[in-house]
Design a protein around this motif. Structure first.
Motif, PDB file in Angstrom:
ATOM      1  N   ALA A   1       0.440  -0.831  -0.186  1.00 14.44           N
ATOM      2  CA  ALA A   1       0.040  -0.308   0.254  1.00 14.44           C
ATOM      3  C   ALA A   1       0.692   1.463  -0.038  1.00 14.44           C
ATOM      4  N   VAL A   2       1.842   1.537   0.527  1.00 17.16           N
ATOM      5  CA  VAL A   2       2.761   2.054   0.873  1.00 17.16           C
ATOM      6  C   VAL A   2       3.793   3.155  -0.641  1.00 17.16           C
ATOM      7  N   GLY A   3       4.404   1.179  -1.271  1.00 10.48           N
ATOM      8  CA  GLY A   3       4.883   1.462  -2.520  1.00 10.48           C
ATOM      9  C   GLY A   3       3.715   1.227  -3.375  1.00 10.48           C
ATOM     10  N   THR A   4       2.665   1.529  -3.019  1.00  8.40           N
ATOM     11  CA  THR A   4       1.141   2.170  -3.891  1.00  8.40           C
ATOM     12  C   THR A   4       0.884   4.079  -4.190  1.00  8.40           C
ATOM     13  N   TRP A   5       0.416   4.166  -3.292  1.00 11.62           N
ATOM     14  CA  TRP A   5       0.159   5.004  -2.753  1.00 11.62           C
ATOM     15  C   TRP A   5       0.658   5.939  -2.301  1.00 11.62           C
ATOM     16  N   GLY A   6       1.927   5.920  -1.338  1.00 11.04           N
ATOM     17  CA  GLY A   6       3.181   6.578  -1.078  1.00 11.04           C
ATOM     18  C   GLY A   6       2.712   6.595   0.450  1.00 11.04           C
ATOM     19  N   MET A   7       1.424   6.731   1.535  1.00 13.50           N
ATOM     20  CA  MET A   7       1.204   6.293   2.511  1.00 13.50           C
ATOM     21  C   MET A   7       0.259   5.954   3.317  1.00 13.50           C
ATOM     22  N   TYR A   8       0.398   5.578   4.349  1.00 16.80           N
ATOM     23  CA  TYR A   8      -0.218   4.695   5.207  1.00 16.80           C
ATOM     24  C   TYR A   8      -0.599   4.731   6.407  1.00 16.80           C
ATOM     25  N   VAL A   9      -1.947   5.456   6.732  1.00 18.16           N
ATOM     26  CA  VAL A   9      -2.365   5.790   8.023  1.00 18.16           C
ATOM     27  C   VAL A   9      -3.141   4.768   8.717  1.00 18.16           C
ATOM     28  N   GLY A  10      -2.815   4.280   9.722  1.00 17.70           N
ATOM     29  CA  GLY A  10      -4.069   3.176  10.362  1.00 17.70           C
ATOM     30  C   GLY A  10      -4.168   2.475   9.382  1.00 17.70           C
ATOM     31  N   LYS A  11      -5.564   2.328   9.412  1.00 14.65           N
ATOM     32  CA  LYS A  11      -6.251   1.048   7.899  1.00 14.65           C
ATOM     33  C   LYS A  11      -6.157   1.892   6.787  1.00 14.65           C
ATOM     34  N   GLU A  12      -6.433   3.120   6.451  1.00 12.62           N
ATOM     35  CA  GLU A  12      -6.927   3.505   5.113  1.00 12.62           C
ATOM     36  C   GLU A  12      -5.501   4.814   4.892  1.00 12.62           C
ATOM     37  N   VAL A  13      -5.510   4.100   3.130  1.00  9.76           N
ATOM     38  CA  VAL A  13      -4.508   5.289   2.107  1.00  9.76           C
ATOM     39  C   VAL A  13      -4.358   5.982   1.686  1.00  9.76           C
ATOM     40  N   SER A  14      -3.317   6.788   1.997  1.00 10.52           N
ATOM     41  CA  SER A  14      -4.023   8.225   0.753  1.00 10.52           C
ATOM     42  C   SER A  14      -2.340   8.625   0.391  1.00 10.52           C
ATOM     43  N   LEU A  15      -2.800   8.800  -0.601  1.00  7.04           N
ATOM     44  CA  LEU A  15      -1.459  10.653  -0.890  1.00  7.04           C
ATOM     45  C   LEU A  15      -1.064  11.206   0.614  1.00  7.04           C
ATOM     46  N   VAL A  16       0.389  10.476  -0.344  1.00  7.88           N
ATOM     47  CA  VAL A  16       1.499  11.672   0.805  1.00  7.88           C
ATOM     48  C   VAL A  16       1.881  13.034   0.296  1.00  7.88           C
ATOM     49  N   THR A  17       1.889  13.217  -0.756  1.00  4.21           N
ATOM     50  CA  THR A  17       2.318  14.428  -1.276  1.00  4.21           C
ATOM     51  C   THR A  17       1.989  15.657  -1.222  1.00  4.21           C
ATOM     52  N   SER A  18      -0.021  15.756  -0.513  1.00  3.13           N
ATOM     53  CA  SER A  18      -0.730  16.423  -1.294  1.00  3.13           C
ATOM     54  C   SER A  18      -0.449  16.988   0.139  1.00  3.13           C
ATOM     55  N   ARG A  19       0.234  16.857   1.416  1.00  2.46           N
ATOM     56  CA  ARG A  19      -0.434  17.386   2.573  1.00  2.46           C
ATOM     57  C   ARG A  19       1.095  16.664   3.646  1.00  2.46           C
ATOM     58  N   VAL A  20       1.901  16.121   3.806  1.00  2.00           N
ATOM     59  CA  VAL A  20       3.128  15.742   4.523  1.00  2.00           C
ATOM     60  C   VAL A  20       4.233  16.141   3.820  1.00  2.00           C
ATOM     61  N   PRO A  21       5.203  17.017   4.706  1.00  2.00           N
ATOM     62  CA  PRO A  21       6.328  17.884   3.609  1.00  2.00           C
ATOM     63  C   PRO A  21       7.561  16.542   3.839  1.00  2.00           C
ATOM     64  N   MET A  22       8.506  16.969   2.990  1.00  2.00           N
ATOM     65  CA  MET A  22       9.432  16.558   2.103  1.00  2.00           C
ATOM     66  C   MET A  22      10.099  16.289   3.716  1.00  2.00           C
ATOM     67  N   LEU A  23      10.261  15.667   4.601  1.00  2.00           N
ATOM     68  CA  LEU A  23      11.259  15.463   5.556  1.00  2.00           C
ATOM     69  C   LEU A  23      12.737  15.001   5.618  1.00  2.00           C
ATOM     70  N   ARG A  24      14.379  15.471   5.875  1.00  2.00           N
ATOM     71  CA  ARG A  24      15.229  14.774   6.008  1.00  2.00           C
ATOM     72  C   ARG A  24      15.287  13.548   6.878  1.00  2.00           C
ATOM     73  N   ILE A  25      15.313  12.653   6.896  1.00  2.00           N
ATOM     74  CA  ILE A  25      16.201  11.891   7.633  1.00  2.00           C
ATOM     75  C   ILE A  25      17.566  10.298   7.490  1.00  2.00           C
ATOM     76  N   LEU A  26      17.824  10.474   8.402  1.00  2.00           N
ATOM     77  CA  LEU A  26      18.849   9.061   8.184  1.00  2.00           C
ATOM     78  C   LEU A  26      19.029   7.840   8.761  1.00  2.00           C
ATOM     79  N   LEU A  27      18.873   7.495   7.683  1.00  2.00           N
ATOM     80  CA  LEU A  27      18.486   5.935   8.384  1.00  2.00           C
ATOM     81  C   LEU A  27      18.973   4.405   7.877  1.00  2.00           C
ATOM     82  N   THR A  28      19.649   4.200   9.412  1.00  2.00           N
ATOM     83  CA  THR A  28      20.623   3.152   9.686  1.00  2.00           C
ATOM     84  C   THR A  28      19.970   1.986   9.958  1.00  2.00           C
ATOM     85  N   ASN A  29      21.130   0.684   9.172  1.00  2.00           N
ATOM     86  CA  ASN A  29      20.846  -0.430   9.573  1.00  2.00           C
ATOM     87  C   ASN A  29      21.834  -0.930  10.381  1.00  2.00           C
ATOM     88  N   THR A  30      21.221  -1.169  11.412  1.00  2.00           N
ATOM     89  CA  THR A  30      22.876  -2.064  12.359  1.00  2.00           C
ATOM     90  C   THR A  30      23.061  -2.720  12.531  1.00  2.00           C
TER      91      THR A  30
END
Length: 373
Positions: free
Chosen positions: A185-214
């Motif tokens: 669902a994330v791969g298709t729409w971009g965001m998954y919140v709870g049990k509802e799928v919705s597009l992420v680009t219309s309402r969530v800002p782009m945030l920088r993160i550092l992703l670390t694999n232990t």
């Protein structure tokens, strides 16, 4: 005859808040950090893999008999779990099933290129399945080819995305057996919140993160079972913790929705504090790990805030990179994490879901991979 190239991307995922709480009916917020492009091998004559082509549908799970026959056809040993074998099996099933329902998929060459590491809980198999579903459905004209001349990217209609997601879920079932459906669902729409799928680009800002694999292996199944055992043993203690994690997810969602596309620094202290609180809660319910504690200590020494993402017990963590972070501080943080034996990437959360690209939008690395195939 199909005489054009399809270039597709789909994001991986990180769980921002709500790990494990979602299993017990709480809200989960997931945001996709990474986008990866396609790869693979020439499609075989899928019609010869099975004698019967009539029992395929996006709503039906692959049967044991179908998968056994396809394994024999592809020379994949029973019980094989290597990513390459499972990816091949998913491709064969999806190609055959989509051909059976919508008409033969034309002869195609599939090339998969990805920035997502496998087995790290970042949704690499789902991104693969989503791109594969979109490409096969487009090639056999079950869905449109939305890219217009002069455009660099395009996305499908909501109805077409729903169909892509349904077939991608079947690919995930081939690979994982009984997946939740969240990753595709994330791969298709971009965001998954709870049990509802919705597009992420219309309402969530782009945030920088550092992703670390232990690089610490863990079993999601074992960790989930451990949390359940704690809840049954100490319900009066554990249920309020899950309620608090749920509240963190909802508070984070509210903050993200209030942030503009280019957020100013005042929003970040709240997000950072939510990271800290949630990480402590996750340790309380038993899914922490010394490697994740180390990750949090290292980033805290540089004034940054981190938490685990996913099942815990090792695996990956995320660190929020606030605006104005100097390159020197970022480089020092990454250097110290790598010195612990971890692997790090800087990326963004808030990417769109599966996207069709023009060939001219490919970067040099992907063009080189295509030319070598």
């Amino acid at each position: 005859m199909w005489e054009r190239s399809l270039v597709l991307s789909a994001p991986g995922k990180v769980i921002l808040h709500g790990e494990h709480a979602v299993v017990h009916g709480k809200v989960r917020s997931l945001l996709p950090p990474v986008e990866g492009l396609r790869s693979g091998s020439p499609a075989p004559d899928a019609a010869s893999a099975l004698r019967t082509r009539s029992d395929f549908d996006e709503s039906k799970s692959p049967s044991v008999e179908q998968l056994h026959t396809l394994k024999e056809f592809a020379g994949i040993a029973a019980g094989a779990s290597a990513p390459e074998s499972l990816a091949t099996l998913a491709f064969l099933y999806m190609c055959l099933a989509i051909s059976a329902k919508y008409g033969d998929v034309p002869n195609v060459d599939i090339l998969v290129w990805s920035e997502l590491p496998t087995g790290a809980g970042l949704g690499s198999s789902a991104a693969y399945a989503v791109c594969l579903a979109a490409a096969l459905l487009t090639a056999c004209r079950a869905i449109s080819c939305p890219l217009k001349e002069g455009e660099s990217t395009a996305r499908w209609t909501e109805e077409e995305l729903t169909l892509i997601n349904s077939w991608a879920f079947q690919g995930e079932r081939v690979i994982h057996g009984n997946p939740s459906g969240v990753d595709n669902a994330v791969g298709t729409w971009g965001m998954y919140v709870g049990k509802e799928v919705s597009l992420v680009t219309s309402r969530v800002p782009m945030l920088r993160i550092l992703l670390t694999n232990t690089k610490v292996p863990r079993s999601t199944k074992v960790l989930v079972a451990g949390v359940k055992e704690k809840i049954l043993k100490f319900p009066a203690i554990m249920n309020p913790v899950l309620d608090s994690i749920d509240a963190i997810s909802q508070e984070c969602q509210s903050v993200l929705e209030a942030m503009p596309a280019n957020p100013s620094p005042e929003y970040y202290p709240v997000l950072e504090e939510l990271f800290d609180i949630n990480q402590h809660h996750l340790n309380v319910i038993g899914v922490g790990h010394p490697s994740l504690d180390m990750l949090c200590r290292v980033t805290a020494s540089h004034g940054l805030h981190s938490k685990l993402t996913g099942a815990g017990g090792g695996g990956c963590g995320i660190t929020l990179l606030r605006p104005g972070l100097e390159a020197e501080g970022y480089d020092a943080t990454k250097r110290d994490l790598c010195a612990c034996g971890f692997e790090c990437w800087e990326t963004n959360i808030g990417a769109p879901g599966v996207t069709l690209h023009s060939s001219s939008s490919l970067n040099a690395e992907v063009l080189h991979a295509l030319s070598e195939s």
